[in-house]
Design an enzyme around this catalytic site. Structure first.
Site, PDB file in Angstrom:
ATOM      1  N   HIS A  23       0.832  -1.213   0.000  1.00 16.20           N
ATOM      2  CA  HIS A  23       0.000   0.000   0.000  1.00 16.20           C
ATOM      3  C   HIS A  23       0.871   1.269   0.000  1.00 16.20           C
ATOM      4  CE1 HIS A  23      -3.577   2.355   1.651  1.00 16.20           C
ATOM      5  NE2 HIS A  23      -2.577   3.129   2.036  1.00 16.20           N
ATOM      6  N   GLU A  24       1.832   1.327   0.905  1.00 12.87           N
ATOM      7  CA  GLU A  24       2.678   2.528   0.984  1.00 12.87           C
ATOM      8  C   GLU A  24       3.514   2.707  -0.284  1.00 12.87           C
ATOM      9  OE1 GLU A  24       1.946   4.570   3.185  1.00 12.87           O
ATOM     10  OE2 GLU A  24       0.877   3.223   4.535  1.00 12.87           O
ATOM     11  N   HIS A  73       1.538   4.539  -2.815  1.00  6.17           N
ATOM     12  CA  HIS A  73       1.627   6.004  -2.686  1.00  6.17           C
ATOM     13  C   HIS A  73       2.955   6.502  -3.242  1.00  6.17           C
ATOM     14  CE1 HIS A  73      -1.963   6.331  -0.308  1.00  6.17           C
ATOM     15  NE2 HIS A  73      -1.465   5.782   0.787  1.00  6.17           N
TER      16      HIS A  73
HETATM   17  N1  ARG Z   1      -1.735   4.327   5.546  1.00 12.19           N
HETATM   18  C1  ARG Z   1      -2.439   3.283   6.240  1.00 12.19           C
HETATM   19  C2  ARG Z   1      -2.187   3.434   7.724  1.00 12.19           C
HETATM   20  O1  ARG Z   1      -1.096   3.758   8.140  1.00 12.19           O
HETATM   21  C3  ARG Z   1      -1.970   1.922   5.786  1.00 12.19           C
HETATM   22  C4  ARG Z   1      -3.067   0.949   5.527  1.00 12.19           C
HETATM   23  C5  ARG Z   1      -2.497  -0.395   5.216  1.00 12.19           C
HETATM   24  N2  ARG Z   1      -3.507  -1.418   5.161  1.00 12.19           N
HETATM   25  C6  ARG Z   1      -3.225  -2.724   5.302  1.00 12.19           C
HETATM   26  N3  ARG Z   1      -4.173  -3.619   5.207  1.00 12.19           N
HETATM   27  N4  ARG Z   1      -2.018  -3.130   5.496  1.00 12.19           N
HETATM   28  O2  ARG Z   1      -3.096   3.235   8.512  1.00 12.19           O
HETATM   29 ZN    ZN Z   2      -2.439   5.127   2.533  1.00 10.71          ZN
END
Ligand code: ARG
Ligand code: ZN
Ligand code: CA
Length: 246
Positions: free
Chosen positions: A160-161, A164
């Protein structure tokens, strides 16, 4: 919106749908002491994490090559690296490696200050030119594959990161109105989804929410992929701002 206008005007022409590229990855393990709880994650977990990246990005044509793992003992940084903290600046200016196309990942504890409660955070491609040393992903060490943390222990926080870091927004960006996440084939979503709420549908039109997308907030086990539109956008961002030939 101004970032998006800038991107559309600077955007480099596409190579081909099937273009591929391999990005170098530098891991920086910040630890308080040599225990797992102190952030001292084993090399094997980092290798597994890079495997997850490669699997999850396989459909996009982007792959990752782990170049180095550095280990940094600092309790202060382990606890207090956070967005715009002094500890973050100190860490990154010494350890960031490579050019704009190199993915630097810093594993820390995100225990205090503005970092508390985050699983990770990232900089965007467009910001590299102005703040090259700040570039990279900060990751909660216990989100790596095999950790005992519930819900977020399959390594998808880094997926996910990194999304970005390659210019993708959340699927719920902008809610139900406007251009949302700037990707056509991800249905609009009013707000972040948590857990794995099958058939959630928060916006009129466009179809059910993209809860299985890596750029939503659902559990690791709920996430399954990126769309073609996201692959196209992240490649355009990599070309335009990270000098990647893709
Ligand atoms: N930017 C989100 C946070 O820090 C990350 C979400 C990641 N989601 C996951 N299923 N790993 O909360
Ligand atoms: Zn995010
Ligand atoms: Ca969309």
């Amino acid at each position: 919106m101004s970032a998006e206008r800038r991107f559309q005007s600077q955007r480099l022409p596409a190579e081909s749908e099937n273009a591929t590229a391999t990005l170098d990855v530098y891991f920086h393990v910040v630890y308080a002491n040599e225990t797992y709880e102190g952030g001292y994650v084993p090399d094997s977990q980092i290798h597994d994490q890079v495997k997850v990246l490669n699997q999850d990005y396989n459909s996009t044509g982007i792959s990752f090559n782990l170049v180095n793992i550095s280990r940094i003992q600092s309790e202060d940084m382990f606890l207090r690296v956070a967005p715009d903290s002094e500890q973050e600046a100190g860490l990154k200016k010494v350890f960031r490696h490579g050019n704009a196309s190199a993915l630097n990942v810093y594993t820390v504890g995100l225990a205090e200050g503005d970092g508390q409660g985050l699983l990770g955070y990232a900089t965007f491609p467009m910001d590299f030119a102005e703040k090259p040393l700040n570039d990279g992903v900060v990751l909660l060490y216990s989100t790596m594959p095999g950790s005992s943390q519930p819900k977020y222990n399959l390594g998808r926080t880094l997926v996910h990161e990194s999304g970005h870091w390659m210019g993708l927004y959340h699927t719920f960006q902008g809610g139900c109105t406007g251009s949302g996440d700037e990707v056509d084939d991800t249905p609009p979503e009013e707000s972040a989804a948590y857990g794995c709420p099958e058939k959630r549908d928060t916006c009129p039109g466009g179809g059910p929410d993209p809860i299985h997308n890596f750029m939503d907030y659902t559990d690791d086990s709920c996430m399954t992929g990126f769309t073609k539109g996201q692959a196209k956008r992240l490649k355009a961002q990599l070309r335009t701002y990270r000098g990647v030939d893709v």
